[in-house]
Design an enzyme around this catalytic site. Structure first.
Site, PDB file in Angstrom:
ATOM      1  CG  PHE A 230      -0.220   0.238   2.492  1.00  0.00           C
ATOM      2  CD1 PHE A 230       0.151   1.368   2.950  1.00  0.00           C
ATOM      3  CD2 PHE A 230      -0.163  -0.330   3.430  1.00  0.00           C
ATOM      4  CE1 PHE A 230       1.131   1.915   4.003  1.00  0.00           C
ATOM      5  CE2 PHE A 230       0.840  -0.523   4.933  1.00  0.00           C
ATOM      6  CZ  PHE A 230       0.762   1.204   5.098  1.00  0.00           C
TER       7      PHE A 230
ATOM      8  CE  LYS B  72      -3.545  -8.230  -4.776  1.00  0.00           C
ATOM      9  NZ  LYS B  72      -3.572  -7.560  -3.107  1.00  0.00           N
TER      10      LYS B  72
ATOM     11  CB  CYS C 232      10.498  -0.478   3.129  1.00  0.00           C
ATOM     12  SG  CYS C 232      11.121  -0.183   1.095  1.00  0.00           S
TER      13      CYS C 232
ATOM     14  CD  GLU D  70       7.983  -2.961   7.967  1.00  0.00           C
ATOM     15  OE1 GLU D  70       7.730  -4.343   8.112  1.00  0.00           O
ATOM     16  OE2 GLU D  70       8.898  -2.623   7.172  1.00  0.00           O
TER      17      GLU D  70
END
Ligand code: NAD
Length: 473
Positions: A143, A167, A275, A373
């Protein structure tokens, strides 16, 4: 409210797309099912048989036009992106620019795809290599970069002569759909790029489909592991980029003002949903107090709110569930005994999914906030007494996406870059994100596979290499 239908779906369930700044539904999206994926794969395979015959110089022509269209529509794309993801308009514009740079590099595919040749490898025998497309490739994306991450994949795959099924993240489908429309407007033949929407069921159908030859994945580590194992068991080529826990190491000789600028951008840019976001600040020696003081002064001034407002420094998180999960880490940090010196939970107001910048001091390396994370605007400060201790700490964490050292000493920077077990290293950088022509090269639990995303690696990933030896009598 717009309704986006998966190209091959009829009478499917509709799922809402939400504006995280307001909590409102802004679109409905139809999910595909396994039969749709099968039809998409068959169509993509049929398109591949003719697309692979198109000379590479002609294959890149739609990409040149695509680049021009992306530039023309960049403001619109950035608005859509900011509205569905929540990142500020400036962050969204920067992402669209990064996406365009991917397409730009792919326009050079005639040079990038070239093989090697050597005459007379043995008496009268010549040898050359050629790169050929693999077939139908599929991409599954997260996302947090709905414009850029799909472009790590399909422009490269397509320019190499493959066809591609994307996708995108079901949380942010509008930006990838708009980009695909622009590529279609640029003259890409039908079937060369197909979008299918949905979640795990659609991913599983792609992983199992015999016509899909390669899988590119970007997302969290547990899903990356699953994708890697499943696709490999199906005999597919796979690259799976996972999550991260990134450390920012500040040396006593760092320039405090410039380092804090970079740390603010790293930890709180895009609400920490990158990230490559800094998540742990490792303060070496006596720099601990001055860096924390400067950081807290900046946090107090960071404006959290409407991502479309130019004065906003940080927008909302992507969903209510994700915001609450991140806030849950703040609760855990307090419970584990870390010292909460800036509490972003105070800004959890209104119907949007907001959380302010959060800073913990006196964090221990064993605490969950130091190891897991979080993927939100939470920065944990760990104090150590030497560069060696800092390097050992970073290397003890299972992730290896990025890390940055802040220093004015070349020797420290060199030692850090050499000894650190992390794939993307910054020296005095905010975000050491490699440009499109370099690989995006996470290590350890941040990456499963061996050929990384974009740069020359992408050309290797999306092609088979063939060696031809010839002798003429
Ligand atoms: P995610 O793993 O939840 O989802 C990524 C994609 O996988 C989505 O398209 C989703 O629909 C699909 N998916 C989710 N669960 C699945 C399952 N059980 N089986 C099959 N498919 C599934 O990740 P996210 O929340 O969208 O994105 C954030 C994560 O992505 C963070 O962990 C972040 O670090 C990571 N990320 C990594 C990089 C990188 O380059 N390493 C880049 C961007 C984001």
């Amino acid at each position: 409210m717009a309704t986006i239908e998966a190209p091959l779906s009829l009478d499917r369930d509709l799922h809402p797309v939400t504006n995280p700044a307001t909590g409102e539904t802004i679109a409905q999206i139809a999910y595909a099912n396994a039969a749709d994926v099968d039809r998409a794969a068959i169509a993509a395979h049929k398109a591949f048989l003719s697309w692979r015959e198109v000379p590479v110089v002609d294959r890149v022509q739609p990409l040149y036009r695509f680049k021009a269209l992306l530039e023309k529509h960049s403001a619109e794309l950035a608005r859509t992106l900011s509205t569905e993801n929540g990142k500020t308009l400036d962050d969204a514009k920067a992402e669209v620019m990064r996406a365009i740079q991917m397409v730009e590099v792919c326009c050079g595919m005639p040079s990038l795809m070239m093989g090697d040749s050597l005459e007379n490898v043995s008496r009268g025998i010549d040898c050359h290599t050629i790169r050929q497309p693999i077939g139908v490739c599929a991409g599954i994306t997260p996302f947090n970069f709905p414009a850029m991450v799909p472009m790590w994949m399909y422009p490269f795959a397509i320019a190499c002569g493959n066809t591609f099924i994307l996708k995108p993240s079901e949380k942010v489908p509008l930006t990838p759909v708009r980009a695909a429309e622009l590529l279609s407007d640029a003259g890409l033949p039908e079937g060369v790029l197909t979008l299918v929407h949905g979640g795990k069921n659609v991913v599983d159908a792609l992983l199992k489909h015999p016509l899909v030859r390669a899988i590119s994945f970007v997302g969290s580590t547990p899903v990356a592991k699953y994708i890697y194992a499943t696709a490999a068991a199906e005999g597919k080529r796979v690259q799976a980029l996972g999550g991260a826990k990134n450390h920012l190491v500040v040396m006593p000789d760092a320039n405090i003002e410039k380092s804090v600028d970079a740390i603010m951008s790293s930890a709180f840019g895009a609400a920490g949903e990158r990230c490559l976001a800094g998540s742990v600040l490792v303060a070496v020696g006596e720099v601990g107090e001055p860096i924390l003081e400067a950081l807290l002064a900046r946090c107090a001034k960071l404006r959290v709110g409407d991502p479309a407002d130019a004065a906003t420094g940080m927008g909302p998180l992507v969903t209510r569930e994700h915001r609450d999960r991140v806030a849950g880490y703040v609760d855990r940090g307090v419970a584990e005994g870390a010292r909460l010196v800036c509490d972003g939970r105070e800004q959890m107001h209104g119907s949007g999914f907001f959380l302010g910048p959060t800073v913990f001091d006196a964090v221990k390396p064993t605490m969950s906030i130091a190891r897991e994370e979080i993927f939100g605007p939470v920065l944990s400060v760990i104090r150590v007494d030497s560069l060696t201790a800092a390097i050992d700490l970073v290397n003890s964490v299972p992730f290896g996406n990025t890390t940055t050292i802040y220093t004015s000493d070349g020797k420290s920077a060199r030692e850090f870059a050499t000894r650190i077990e992390v794939g993307m290293v910054g020296v005095n950088m905010a975000v050491a994100a490699p440009m499109a022509f370099f690989p995006f090269s996470g290590w350890k639990q941040s990456f499963f596979g061996d050929i990384h995303a974009h740069g020359k690696d992408a050309v290797s990933f999306y092609t088979e290499q063939k060696v031809v030896m010839s002798r003429w009598f």
